[in-house]
Motif scaffolding. Sequence first.
Motif, PDB file in Angstrom:
ATOM      1  N   UNK A  54       0.864  -1.170   0.000  1.00 37.41           N
ATOM      2  CA  UNK A  54       0.000   0.000   0.000  1.00 37.41           C
ATOM      3  C   UNK A  54       0.910   1.232   0.000  1.00 37.41           C
ATOM      4  N   UNK A  55       0.822   2.012  -1.062  1.00 38.64           N
ATOM      5  CA  UNK A  55       1.625   3.227  -1.180  1.00 38.64           C
ATOM      6  C   UNK A  55       0.727   4.449  -1.039  1.00 38.64           C
ATOM      7  N   UNK A  56       1.166   5.369  -0.201  1.00 39.39           N
ATOM      8  CA  UNK A  56       0.402   6.594   0.046  1.00 39.39           C
ATOM      9  C   UNK A  56       0.971   7.752  -0.751  1.00 39.39           C
ATOM     10  N   UNK A  57       0.086   8.498  -1.397  1.00 37.46           N
ATOM     11  CA  UNK A  57       0.519   9.722  -2.057  1.00 37.46           C
ATOM     12  C   UNK A  57       0.996  10.707  -0.994  1.00 37.46           C
ATOM     13  N   UNK A  58       1.955  11.572  -1.337  1.00 38.08           N
ATOM     14  CA  UNK A  58       2.487  12.520  -0.354  1.00 38.08           C
ATOM     15  C   UNK A  58       1.413  13.383   0.319  1.00 38.08           C
ATOM     16  N   UNK A  59       0.309  13.647  -0.396  1.00 36.97           N
ATOM     17  CA  UNK A  59      -0.746  14.489   0.160  1.00 36.97           C
ATOM     18  C   UNK A  59      -1.515  13.801   1.288  1.00 36.97           C
ATOM     19  N   UNK A  60      -1.381  12.479   1.409  1.00 37.95           N
ATOM     20  CA  UNK A  60      -2.054  11.757   2.502  1.00 37.95           C
ATOM     21  C   UNK A  60      -1.033  11.048   3.403  1.00 37.95           C
TER      22      UNK A  60
END
Length: 103
Positions: A54-60
């Motif tokens: 699971x990779x999170x975008x920097x905004x989250x």
Amino acid sequence: MKQIMLVCAAGMSTSLLVSKMQKAAKEQKIEADIFAISESEVDQILRSKNVDVLLLGPQVRYLKGAYDVKYKDKKIPIEVINMADYGMMNGANVLKQAITLIG
């Protein structure tokens, strides 16, 4: 088949990155289902699908700590996408990050 899930605020800002990751996976002959969803869909998807990373975008990125606790039992690597790679939409580097986390 590797299952790579990207999470962002609305699920749309990562769609271009997903396309570039899919292209890189095809070029490298890596079988992967790469998809992006909004943060509101994470619980539902993880109930119905086995995800390898699971990779999170920097905004989250603020969700990482909560996700580490909430999904600890699933033993899914959870990491924030490198901001420079995200900003440059560097699909090859983000794919490499995902594959490294999967192990």
